[in-house]
Design a protein around this motif. Structure first.
Motif, PDB file in Angstrom:
ATOM      1  N   THR A 255      68.504  36.080  14.463  1.00  0.00           N
ATOM      2  CA  THR A 255      67.605  35.416  14.636  1.00  0.00           C
ATOM      3  C   THR A 255      66.895  35.422  13.669  1.00  0.00           C
TER       4      THR A 255
ATOM      5  N   LYS B  16      64.475  32.625  11.889  1.00  0.00           N
ATOM      6  CA  LYS B  16      63.147  32.584  11.888  1.00  0.00           C
ATOM      7  C   LYS B  16      63.305  31.946  10.813  1.00  0.00           C
TER       8      LYS B  16
ATOM      9  N   GLU C 291      60.163  29.351   9.038  1.00  0.00           N
ATOM     10  CA  GLU C 291      58.956  29.336   9.120  1.00  0.00           C
ATOM     11  C   GLU C 291      58.376  28.606   7.199  1.00  0.00           C
TER      12      GLU C 291
END
Lengths: 62, 149
Positions: free
Chosen positions: B100, B104, B108
């Motif tokens: 995860t 991300k 990002e």
């Protein structure tokens, strides 16, 4: 006449700028990846032997 | 007749000067727009430190071959049997949270650079680098399956 050319050239330059930013900067991405991975895995420069990250006691090389 | 020739020449010279000026501007522009991805944002730094902290738990599992690096820049349980019984439960959660964070992180970086659509390209770039930087003995996914470094 000269003005027309100026406008044309400026347009050319601006288009070029836009083009550059659209393409994915692969080399820069690799560099960014290297920096982040080194941080996450705590790889120090010139340190061939990567750290056992779990160890809290500082390793001392004699 | 001669007059117009000189005028044309002067105009031509001006044009050349203009061209040179534009080339200089363009070169400077290239130098500055060229490559450096923004990776110093609060979101990215938070993900980094979370992953850094988790690496302490993951490192022994990379070493034992229980976890391997996948070809798409994530990690996966490779051989649960390599684990002591007590660790088998926790490892799936550990791998899931790491993945995860990694997903991300890729997204990002794309967002931080104003191109959310770059996410998967960034993920690809990372995939190769994780494997290149892996320690000897760690497993990674290659075309033919799990391979030991």
């Amino acid at each position: 006449m000269e003005k027309n050319i100026l406008v044309l050239l400026l347009a050319g330059v601006l288009t070029a700028c836009v083009t550059i930013n659209i393409y994915f900067p692969a080399a820069a991405a690799q560099e960014a990846a290297d920096q982040i991975i080194d941080d996450v895995w705590k790889i120090k420069e010139g340190d061939a032997k990567a750290p056992g990250a779990a160890s809290e006691t500082p390793t001392q090389d004699k | 007749m001669k007059q117009t020739w000189i005028q044309t020449w002067i105009k031509f010279q001006r044009l050349i000067k203009l061209l040179v000026a534009i080339m200089v501007v363009f070169t400077i522009h290239l130098a500055y727009s060229a490559p450096n991805l923004e990776i110093d944002t609060p979101a990215i730094n938070a993900l980094k430190s979370s992953m850094q902290a988790r690496h302490g738990q993951l490192a022994p599992f990379y070493g034992s071959g229980a976890i391997g690096l996948t070809s798409n820049g994530l990690i996966a349980v490779r051989d649960a049997k390599a684990l002591p019984l007590k660790d088998r439960q926790g490892i799936n959660a550990l791998v899931a949270s790491e993945n995860t964070d990694r997903s991300k992180l890729y997204q990002e970086i794309a967002v931080a650079n104003g191109h959310p659509e770059w996410g998967s390209s960034i993920q690809d770039a990372f995939a190769g680098r994780w494997i290149d930087k892996a320690q000897t003995g760690w497993y990674y996914q290659a075309a033919g399956g799990w391979t030991q470094k």
